[in-house]
Design an enzyme around this catalytic site. Structure first.
Site, PDB file in Angstrom:
ATOM      1  N   ALA A  75       0.670  -1.369   0.174  1.00  0.00           N
ATOM      2  CA  ALA A  75       0.004  -0.046   0.064  1.00  0.00           C
ATOM      3  C   ALA A  75       1.038   1.172   0.026  1.00  0.00           C
ATOM      4  O   ALA A  75       0.417   2.275  -0.614  1.00  0.00           O
ATOM      5  CB  ALA A  75      -0.986   0.110   1.169  1.00  0.00           C
ATOM      6  N   GLN A 183      -6.445  -0.731   5.464  1.00  0.00           N
ATOM      7  CA  GLN A 183      -6.930  -1.468   6.669  1.00  0.00           C
ATOM      8  C   GLN A 183      -8.587  -1.711   6.373  1.00  0.00           C
ATOM      9  O   GLN A 183      -9.170  -2.449   6.954  1.00  0.00           O
ATOM     10  CB  GLN A 183      -7.141  -0.279   7.856  1.00  0.00           C
ATOM     11  CG  GLN A 183      -5.695   0.006   8.171  1.00  0.00           C
ATOM     12  CD  GLN A 183      -5.156  -0.858   9.221  1.00  0.00           C
ATOM     13  OE1 GLN A 183      -5.815  -2.011   9.655  1.00  0.00           O
ATOM     14  NE2 GLN A 183      -3.929  -1.047   9.295  1.00  0.00           N
ATOM     15  N   HIS A 205      -0.761  -8.034   3.324  1.00  0.00           N
ATOM     16  CA  HIS A 205      -0.314  -8.286   4.655  1.00  0.00           C
ATOM     17  C   HIS A 205      -1.339  -8.126   5.792  1.00  0.00           C
ATOM     18  O   HIS A 205      -1.178  -8.338   6.929  1.00  0.00           O
ATOM     19  CB  HIS A 205       1.072  -8.001   5.011  1.00  0.00           C
ATOM     20  CG  HIS A 205       1.424  -6.702   5.183  1.00  0.00           C
ATOM     21  ND1 HIS A 205       1.626  -6.008   6.722  1.00  0.00           N
ATOM     22  CD2 HIS A 205       1.679  -5.557   4.414  1.00  0.00           C
ATOM     23  CE1 HIS A 205       1.769  -4.931   6.529  1.00  0.00           C
ATOM     24  NE2 HIS A 205       1.791  -4.481   5.233  1.00  0.00           N
ATOM     25  N   THR A 244       9.308  -7.691 -12.834  1.00  0.00           N
ATOM     26  CA  THR A 244       8.971  -8.978 -12.774  1.00  0.00           C
ATOM     27  C   THR A 244       8.036  -9.004 -11.748  1.00  0.00           C
ATOM     28  O   THR A 244       8.117  -8.749 -10.347  1.00  0.00           O
ATOM     29  CB  THR A 244      10.036 -10.011 -12.587  1.00  0.00           C
ATOM     30  OG1 THR A 244      10.819  -9.889 -13.843  1.00  0.00           O
ATOM     31  CG2 THR A 244       9.524 -11.559 -12.639  1.00  0.00           C
ATOM     32  N   CYS A 331       4.611   2.356  12.498  1.00  0.00           N
ATOM     33  CA  CYS A 331       5.445   3.293  11.720  1.00  0.00           C
ATOM     34  C   CYS A 331       6.104   4.257  12.712  1.00  0.00           C
ATOM     35  O   CYS A 331       6.957   4.671  12.352  1.00  0.00           O
ATOM     36  CB  CYS A 331       4.842   3.985  10.510  1.00  0.00           C
ATOM     37  SG  CYS A 331       3.796   2.787   9.344  1.00  0.00           S
TER      38      CYS A 331
HETATM   39  C1  PLP Z   1      -0.119  -0.727   6.672  1.00  0.00           C
HETATM   40  C2  PLP Z   1      -0.555   0.388   6.025  1.00  0.00           C
HETATM   41  C3  PLP Z   1      -0.222   1.073   4.799  1.00  0.00           C
HETATM   42  C4  PLP Z   1       1.281   0.338   4.250  1.00  0.00           C
HETATM   43  O1  PLP Z   1       0.890  -0.600   3.623  1.00  0.00           O
HETATM   44  P1  PLP Z   1       2.229  -1.667   3.174  1.00  0.00           P
HETATM   45  O2  PLP Z   1       1.930  -2.569   2.296  1.00  0.00           O
HETATM   46  O3  PLP Z   1       2.897  -2.095   4.491  1.00  0.00           O
HETATM   47  O4  PLP Z   1       3.340  -0.583   2.566  1.00  0.00           O
HETATM   48  C5  PLP Z   1      -0.656   2.157   4.346  1.00  0.00           C
HETATM   49  N1  PLP Z   1      -1.830   2.635   4.685  1.00  0.00           N
HETATM   50  C6  PLP Z   1      -2.546   2.299   5.886  1.00  0.00           C
HETATM   51  C7  PLP Z   1      -3.795   2.811   6.401  1.00  0.00           C
HETATM   52  C8  PLP Z   1      -1.936   0.923   6.304  1.00  0.00           C
HETATM   53  O5  PLP Z   1      -2.415   0.719   7.531  1.00  0.00           O
END
Ligand code: PLP
Length: 398
Positions: A75, A183, A205, A244, A331
């Site tokens: 994301a 989320q 994930h 890829t 984070c």
């Molecule tokens: C976890 C998260 C992300 C980042 O996603 P990644 O796949 O870890 O880069 C972005 N936005 C929100 C709201 C998240 O909870």
């Protein structure tokens, strides 16, 4: 069933891979290892077929079509591509982006980068429940507005945004709507058509798929929605994202999305009941001490964020060694700054610093919730007694 320690209650940070997802992925590491871009043999064809199935499964979760999905690394990358890409495609014309104060860092920092390049950015406030007022979005739109980026649901307080209302406004005004649904996707209904969403970020994930694979939904429309790519190269993913393809990741993401879609309503009911029990349990063992951050109305079913009057979040977490919890977003954990999300909701520094986020998930049990209530209750009561004693000692000296 015996409990496994530490008990994991941090499902907003990441989730374990569901065994059904792992099983689907495994052949694509070994016997079906082909490059999905290889056009001249069965290894490539098999990989390509698996990728297209994954694309279909991810698209279905948000009511899009397979041709509208571009796979990314997650994301964060999808957010960067949507925001920088949409502004990049305006080819230097004055540009304005509207977002909110409670977005994920990958949205906020993309916007900050654009500001350094002369792009105007509006950061909308949120109310005490963490929600944006669609009327504020409407008022902020100007002639130079390119994009509105509002997250579907917040990762700290679980606030679900009024996207359908916002989408009606952006569509009427001819402005692109991007949403970070990392989320929300798979947890609450998200429908890119009904909500008029043009760009949507999601990631495997956070929904029981593997790390390092995500997607950007890019609405097919005429004229074609233009985005400048972040990664140039072989022209994969219709030129939006070269490199890829991560075939096992895509297979896992697809299966994860499918399971989330099938189980969403039952799982949502199970988790919100468990979440309510957790909140009531904490209130019962710590009377007068627990306060809810945000509101129970339109909140992710598996999210609980609370503050504990008279204690510090970090000291709570330090004292709890057998329940995996967070004081806020992964984070920014490690910093002792009060969360910018909680501050934006009008929660003062003291209460923001005494806040804990609980994230329940697919493998959370009633026994685990009971254990957490008991443990958190004991730790907080102890810390509060310590604070009270220290205050007493100060009072005696004075
Ligand atoms: C976890 C998260 C992300 C980042 O996603 P990644 O796949 O870890 O880069 C972005 N936005 C929100 C709201 C998240 O909870």
């Amino acid at each position: 069933m015996a409990l496994t320690f530490p008990i994991y209650l941090d499902y907003h940070a990441t989730t374990p891979v569901d065994p059904r997802v792992l099983e689907a992925m495994l052949p694509y590491f070994t016997s079906r290892f082909g490059n999905a871009a290889s056009r001249s043999h069965k290894y490539g064809w098999d990989a390509d077929k698996a990728v297209e199935k994954g694309r279909q499964q991810v698209a279905a979760l948000v009511s899009g079509t397979a041709g509208e999905i571009v796979f990314t690394s997650g994301a964060s990358e999808s957010n960067n591509l949507a925001i920088k890409g949409a502004v990049g495609a305006t080819a230097g014309r004055p540009a304005h982006v509207i977002t909110t104060r409670i977005e994920h860092k990958s949205v906020l920092d993309s916007c900050k980068r654009l500001e350094q390049q002369g792009v105007r950015v509006t950061y909308l406030p949120v109310d005490a429940s963490g929600r944006v007022d669609p009327a504020d979005v409407e008022r902020a739109i100007g002639d130079d507005t390119v994009l509105v980026s509002v997250m579907a649901a917040n990762n700290e307080i679980g606030a679900v945004q009024p996207l359908a209302e916002i989408g009606a406004i952006t569509r009427a005004r001819g402005v692109l709507l991007h949403t970070d649904a990392a989320q929300a996707a798979g947890k609450v209904p998200v429908d890119v058509r009904a909500m008029n969403i043009d760009l949507l970020s999601c990631t495997a994930h956070k929904m029981y798929g593997p790390k390092g694979i995500g997607a950007l939904y890019i609405r097919k429309r005429t004229p074609r929605l233009q985005l400048t790519p972040l990664i140039d190269g072989g022209g994969h993913e219709r030129g939006f994202r070269s490199g890829t393809l991560n075939v096992p990741g895509i297979v896992g993401f697809g299966r994860a999305a499918e399971i989330n879609g099938e189980e969403m309503s039952a799982e949502s009911a199970r988790l919100s009941a468990m979440r309510d029990r957790l909140y009531e349990g904490l209130c019962a063992v710590l009377p007068g001490c627990v306060g809810l951050n945000g509101s129970f109305d339109r909140r992710l079913p598996h999210n609980l964020s609370v503050h504990f009057r008279g204690v510090e979040g970090e000291s709570i977490l330090m004292a709890i060694d057998d329940v995996a919890l967070s004081s806020g977003s992964a984070c920014s954990s490690g910093s002792i700054e009060p969360s910018y999300v909680l501050k934006a909701c009008g929660i003062g520094d003291d209460l923001a610093l005494s806040s804990i986020r609980f994230g329940l998930g697919r493998f959370t049990t009633d026994e685990e919730v009971d254990y957490a209530i008991d443990k958190v209750g004991k730790v907080i009561a102890h810390l509060r007694a310590g604070h009270a004693a220290a205050r007493g000692a100060r009072a005696v000296r004075a």
